[in-house]
Design a protein around this motif. Sequence first.
Motif, mmCIF file in Angstrom:
data_model
loop_
_atom_site.group_PDB
_atom_site.id
_atom_site.type_symbol
_atom_site.label_atom_id
_atom_site.label_comp_id
_atom_site.label_asym_id
_atom_site.label_seq_id
_atom_site.Cartn_x
_atom_site.Cartn_y
_atom_site.Cartn_z
ATOM 1 N N ILE A 1 9.023 13.056 -6.992
ATOM 2 C CA ILE A 1 8.140 14.036 -6.194
ATOM 3 C C ILE A 1 6.604 13.684 -6.331
ATOM 4 O O ILE A 1 5.944 13.656 -5.511
ATOM 5 N N LEU A 2 6.323 13.750 -7.636
ATOM 6 C CA LEU A 2 4.954 13.890 -7.933
ATOM 7 C C LEU A 2 4.143 12.549 -8.307
ATOM 8 O O LEU A 2 2.975 12.638 -8.236
ATOM 9 N N LEU A 3 5.065 11.658 -8.708
ATOM 10 C CA LEU A 3 4.450 10.185 -9.068
ATOM 11 C C LEU A 3 4.707 9.097 -7.799
ATOM 12 O O LEU A 3 3.813 8.286 -7.209
ATOM 13 N N PHE A 4 6.096 8.785 -7.622
ATOM 14 C CA PHE A 4 6.329 7.652 -6.834
ATOM 15 C C PHE A 4 5.919 7.816 -5.463
ATOM 16 O O PHE A 4 5.467 7.034 -4.966
ATOM 17 N N THR A 5 6.509 9.094 -4.653
ATOM 18 C CA THR A 5 6.356 9.020 -3.290
ATOM 19 C C THR A 5 4.854 9.273 -2.931
ATOM 20 O O THR A 5 4.539 8.695 -2.008
ATOM 21 N N PRO A 6 4.047 10.105 -3.681
ATOM 22 C CA PRO A 6 2.364 9.792 -3.363
ATOM 23 C C PRO A 6 1.689 8.533 -3.127
ATOM 24 O O PRO A 6 1.106 8.460 -2.523
ATOM 25 N N PHE A 7 2.460 7.543 -3.921
ATOM 26 C CA PHE A 7 2.015 6.113 -3.990
ATOM 27 C C PHE A 7 2.194 5.611 -2.833
ATOM 28 O O PHE A 7 1.261 4.876 -2.313
ATOM 29 N N LEU A 8 3.079 6.096 -1.539
ATOM 30 C CA LEU A 8 3.118 5.648 -0.195
ATOM 31 C C LEU A 8 2.082 6.012 0.489
ATOM 32 O O LEU A 8 1.678 5.598 1.571
ATOM 33 N N ALA A 9 1.037 7.005 -0.098
ATOM 34 C CA ALA A 9 0.105 7.519 0.733
ATOM 35 C C ALA A 9 -1.063 6.584 1.008
ATOM 36 O O ALA A 9 -1.559 6.386 2.278
ATOM 37 N N GLN A 10 -1.031 5.770 0.376
ATOM 38 C CA GLN A 10 -2.162 4.556 0.233
ATOM 39 C C GLN A 10 -1.926 3.759 1.214
ATOM 40 O O GLN A 10 -2.682 2.739 1.796
ATOM 41 N N PHE A 11 -0.578 3.365 1.783
ATOM 42 C CA PHE A 11 -0.033 2.345 2.855
ATOM 43 C C PHE A 11 -0.348 3.171 4.055
ATOM 44 O O PHE A 11 -0.438 2.286 4.990
ATOM 45 N N ILE A 12 0.273 4.484 4.230
ATOM 46 C CA ILE A 12 0.066 5.274 5.205
ATOM 47 C C ILE A 12 -1.412 5.044 5.874
ATOM 48 O O ILE A 12 -1.619 4.855 7.144
ATOM 49 N N THR A 13 -2.381 5.293 5.041
ATOM 50 C CA THR A 13 -3.614 5.404 5.506
ATOM 51 C C THR A 13 -4.381 3.960 6.052
ATOM 52 O O THR A 13 -5.316 4.133 6.623
ATOM 53 N N GLN A 14 -3.548 2.894 5.908
ATOM 54 C CA GLN A 14 -4.077 1.733 6.172
ATOM 55 C C GLN A 14 -3.522 1.465 7.934
ATOM 56 O O GLN A 14 -3.845 0.495 8.454
ATOM 57 N N ILE A 15 -2.768 2.381 8.392
ATOM 58 C CA ILE A 15 -2.264 2.323 9.826
ATOM 59 C C ILE A 15 -3.513 2.865 10.478
ATOM 60 O O ILE A 15 -4.120 3.897 10.418
ATOM 61 N N LYS A 16 -3.747 1.949 11.549
ATOM 62 C CA LYS A 16 -4.959 2.150 12.555
ATOM 63 C C LYS A 16 -4.554 2.954 13.647
ATOM 64 O O LYS A 16 -3.551 2.498 14.350
ATOM 65 N N PHE A 17 -4.823 4.203 13.742
ATOM 66 C CA PHE A 17 -4.439 5.051 14.463
ATOM 67 C C PHE A 17 -5.594 6.158 15.085
ATOM 68 O O PHE A 17 -6.343 6.346 14.465
#
Length: 417
Positions: free
Chosen positions: A155-171
């Motif tokens: 919850i607090l360490l692994f899944t927040p790591f995905l945030a940096q990949f989501i921010t790369q989406i151009k939208f």
Amino acid sequence: MLSPAMVTHHLCLLRPTVLSAPFGLRTRVPHPRPPTVVASFHGPTHLRLRPLRAAAGGSSPGGFDGGKRPEAATSSSLGAAVVGFARSNFLPLALITGVALGLVDPTLGCLAHKYSLSKYSTFGIFLISGLTLRTKELGAAVEAWPAGLFGLASILLFTPFLAQFITQIKFFPHEFITGLAMFCCMPTTLSSGVTLTQLVGGNTALALAMTAISNLLGIMIVPLSLAKYIGAGAGVSLPTEQLFKSLVTTLLIPIILGKVARETSKGIAGFVDRNKKGFSVTSAILLSLVPWIQVSRSRSLLLSVQPKAFAVVITVGVLLHIALFAFNAAALQILSSLEQRGESVFARNEYARAVILVASQKTLPVLVAVVDQLGGALGESALLVIPCVAAHINQIIIDSIIVNWWRQRDQQFSNAK
């Protein structure tokens, strides 16, 4: 030879006349019947009432209702089904209603924002969380501490790591993607994860423990995750210290107040436990005020966004939740295969399902509190919140479907035995 008095008063001669005449065609006895006959008759009265029951049920074409009662019964059952659906899905319906009201007429929502109603509603949500938190249920999860520890790390360490990949989406608008990235950094849901765990027969105490601890630790970890994965990528310096203090005020203090009130007063604890559904409904209503206010404030901006953008961001939110669910399920499977001695806590369904459900969900109230405190540092508040409202609803729907499938599979397995 029978006298006329005996013919008139003999019960065996009177009963066939009463019972054989159909309803509505009953013939009169030509001779007078003294009152004593009726008063002294103690036959099986249920036989005489059968025609009346048939009429009342509407099954007879000659009844009083003209055969319309089956339609009324169908209408009643449909109404009961609608009410049952509304009770089972009150939270998503409340959130959707809040968004719809803000789009239809923003006047009241803007007035509520003027008086900072969203801050009071958030305080109330976490106050209710403290009131409903049971200490003994948290202590019962000690046996499954390895599974709980993994859940907290996810919850607090692994899944927040995905945030940096989501921010790369151009939208466009970019706030939609930023909002989903922020959603990844949040702790787990306050109630739906525990509810679904209980529904599928998982370990409710473990689910409660992960929910409480992740939300408490999230007050310290969420600001750091946002600064590392989102603030740096967006070129924004987030006020981490100020955000931490605000979360303590908005989240931690009301939880402590609610918990202290519960522990110090048996009357309060008993009242809360007896009215748990009422408190759950109240919490859902308070939460629905947030999207209502945010949408009301930014109605013109939201209406300028193309429907295609909404469809895309909703799809991204669904894929995000599926990815979190798949990650947690796969990780538990790997951990259970690594432990050789005895039955692994990671392999037991009651623990595994609790961890998967709770660790795969993200909470909306904490995100709302964070967005309020950022003051537009990452973009327009409503555009940040709206995709997260959709993601919150979608994760509940998806997990409800999975829970139903698990229950059906368990039932089939039980029948096979």
